[in-house]
Scaffold this active site. Structure first.
Site, PDB file in Angstrom:
ATOM      1  N   LEU A  14    -106.445 -54.157 -49.010  1.00  0.00           N
ATOM      2  CA  LEU A  14    -105.144 -54.239 -48.349  1.00  0.00           C
ATOM      3  C   LEU A  14    -105.302 -54.143 -46.834  1.00  0.00           C
ATOM      4  CD1 LEU A  14    -102.947 -52.124 -50.792  1.00  0.00           C
ATOM      5  CD2 LEU A  14    -103.163 -54.610 -50.633  1.00  0.00           C
ATOM      6  N   HIS A  15    -105.912 -55.179 -46.244  1.00  0.00           N
ATOM      7  CA  HIS A  15    -105.988 -55.257 -44.785  1.00  0.00           C
ATOM      8  C   HIS A  15    -104.680 -55.879 -44.293  1.00  0.00           C
ATOM      9  CE1 HIS A  15    -106.859 -59.609 -44.801  1.00  0.00           C
ATOM     10  NE2 HIS A  15    -107.545 -59.340 -45.895  1.00  0.00           N
ATOM     11  N   LEU A  16    -104.582 -56.288 -43.051  1.00  0.00           N
ATOM     12  CA  LEU A  16    -103.297 -56.607 -42.433  1.00  0.00           C
ATOM     13  C   LEU A  16    -102.473 -57.670 -43.164  1.00  0.00           C
ATOM     14  CD1 LEU A  16    -101.382 -55.881 -40.231  1.00  0.00           C
ATOM     15  CD2 LEU A  16    -102.523 -57.493 -38.729  1.00  0.00           C
ATOM     16  N   ALA A  19    -101.443 -56.504 -46.729  1.00  0.00           N
ATOM     17  CA  ALA A  19    -100.536 -55.363 -46.579  1.00  0.00           C
ATOM     18  C   ALA A  19     -99.155 -55.845 -46.158  1.00  0.00           C
ATOM     19  CB  ALA A  19    -101.088 -54.366 -45.563  1.00  0.00           C
TER      20      ALA A  19
END
Length: 87
Positions: A14-16, A19
């Site tokens: 869940l990186h940018l 997310a």
């Protein structure tokens, strides 16, 4: 309140971008949506909160929905986490 453990199938976690997508999907619902990972509880409607949980690809989180449309939200977000965050 309903909850379910879910494996995050996005390879990077869940990186940018994932997310942000998760938060956008969570914002569609009225209920409170959180998830627990290790010892962190994150608000699924807040990008900073989701990023702060440091969830990696293949990790399992416990998604919790509480409120008016909780069952629909849980079902939809489980699908999103398992299938719709790939890049």
């Amino acid at each position: 309140m309903v909850s379910q453990k879910v494996k995050v199938n996005n390879l990077i976690g869940l990186h940018l971008r994932p997310a942000g997508k998760l938060c956008n999907e969570a914002m569609r619902f009225k209920c409170l949506i959180t998830f627990s990972y290790k010892e962190v509880t994150a608000n699924a409607k807040s990008v900073l909160s989701v990023l702060g949980a440091c969830v990696r690809g293949g990790d399992t989180i416990e998604l919790v929905c509480e409120g008016e449309d909780e069952e629909e939200a849980l079902k939809h977000l489980v699908y999103v986490l398992e299938n719709a965050l790939q890049e």
